[in-house]
Design a protein around this motif. Structure first.
Motif: not given
Ligand code: T4K
Length: 371
Positions: A91-102
């Motif tokens: 995700i991050t290496r595509n310039g996107l922001t990960p949003v962590f879900c439980d």
């Protein structure tokens, strides 16, 4: 036991069969870049998976990065922290922001009840993982994705050979990624694949994995090199033939563990689920009694040459490179502090299984825990 029992051990075909392929490769002098074995492997996989579209890669991680890139996602991607580094990095290496879900405390997969609260106008996709080969709540994820117009990508790195409601697990979502790494149920030494329905995505994937080359005189994408070579394809072809036998052996070993471990204090095994055909990729247990006990068991097993692994501790959300991202993942923290993966591979012997079970029984005995 004198030899170390690792968490996984690569399945290998009879060496003579591999040498036959190596002889073919020598004769062809075609060793990578969409060679004849690559073509054959791709077509066999496509058939095996009843896939509309498939693209092969040199490993699962670059396949996943490619999947996110061809979908042209923007902004935020909702994902699980209870996974291998690869998922979040893609995700991050595509310039996107990960949003962590439980996560859910029985399947260890993303908790679908908590996804909607995390959706913002910047959300473009859900990247869920079929952790340890157990399918996510596919229907609920698709319902949410349809409601908010989100793409669904499955990291199916652990799930090759799994079917859900009679269909291969890769039939669901926009794109699924399989890893064919040596430690997986099915491998091509290193390798990976994307399975998808939209034929328009294929060309972009093929170009990205080959430097963005359109033809000999035109390059129109900033690509990279993620091509599978002929030696990998040969290993994949042979292992695909042996897969049913390999899964059957893992199934028997898992049944042995189930029987021996189901009534041990402090040890929780995973529940089975009738709507899936499983691949017995891993044998996870949850050590009930806190992280100290889990770590104690891990060390005790190691002292007996049993190399259990804490997949997945630490959580991706606790990595140095991600801890700046705010998240509320209490269940994932709990599971991550309690998880232990026992050795499981095709040719694990009854003697080895017995030794592992006896050692585990000893490690969680009250008088042992209390010193
Ligand atoms: N998404 C998810 C959810 C994943 O789990 C993974 C990979 C990916 C994406 C990315 O897919 P790839 O790009 O890898 O195709 C291992 C694997 O290297 C990795 O593929 C896998 N997940 C992860 C869960 O496990 P490590 O760092 O634990 O590997 P390692 O070298 O410690 O191997 C585990 C044990 O297996 C060793 O202690 C010994 C044994 N082993 C290993 C190899 C490679 C052998 O006996 N022989 C061998 O050749 O990551």
């Amino acid at each position: 036991m004198e030899k170390k029992l690792f968490v996984s051990k690569p399945s290998l075909p009879p060496i003579d069969e591999y040498i036959e392929y190596v002889n073919q490769i020598w004769a062809n002098r075609y060793i990578t870049n969409n060679g004849p074995l690559h073509v054959q492997f791709e077509s066999m996989l496509k058939k095996y998976l009843h896939a509309d579209q498939i693209a092969l890669f040199t490993n699962g991680h670059l396949a996943l990065e490619t999947a996110l890139q061809v979908l042209d996602l923007k902004g935020e991607v909702i994902t699980t922290p209870f996974t291998f580094a690869s998922t979040t990095h893609a995700i991050t290496r595509n310039g996107l922001t990960p949003v962590f879900c439980d996560i859910d405390d029985t399947t260890f997969n993303i908790d679908v009840r908590k996804i909607e609260d995390l959706i913002t106008e910047r959300t473009s996709a859900i990247l869920a993982v079929h952790v340890f080969g157990v399918p996510c709540d596919i229907e609920s994820i698709q319902t949410i994705a349809d409601k908010y117009n989100l793409k669904v990508i499955y990291d199916a790195a652990h799930a090759f050979g799994v079917t859900y409601k009679g269909k291969p697990i890769s039939s669901y979502g926009d794109i699924s990624m399989f890893s064919f790494h040596a430690t997986k149920v099915f491998h091509s030494i290193e390798g990976g694949a994307l399975i998808f329905k939209d034929p328009n995505l294929k060309r972009g994937m093929e170009k990205l994995k080959n430097f963005g080359i359109e033809n000999e005189e035109r390059v129109d994408l900033v690509g990279f090199n993620a091509k599978m070579n002929e030696f990998q394809a040969a290993m994949g072809l042979l292992n695909l033939k042996r897969l049913p036998e390999s899964i059957e052996k893992r199934k028997n070993a898992s049944a042995y563990y189930n029987l021996r471990l189901k009534n041990i204090d402090h040890v929780k095994i995973m529940e089975s689920n009738d709507s899936i055909t499983f691949n017995y990729a891993y044998y996870p247990i949850v050590i009930q009694g806190g992280p100290t006990l889990r770590n104690q068991v891990h060390e005790f097993m190691k002292s007996r040459n049993i190399m259990t692994r804490k997949y997945f501790y630490p959580l991706c959300s606790d990595f140095d490179c991600y801890k700046h991202i705010k998240s509320d993942v209490e269940v994932a923290k709990e599971i991550s502090n309690a998880i232990l993966i026992l050795p499981l591979y095709e040719d694990i012997s009854e003697e080895e299984l017995d030794y592992i079970c006896i050692s585990l029984e000893q490690a969680v005995k009250e008088d042992f825990i209390n010193g």
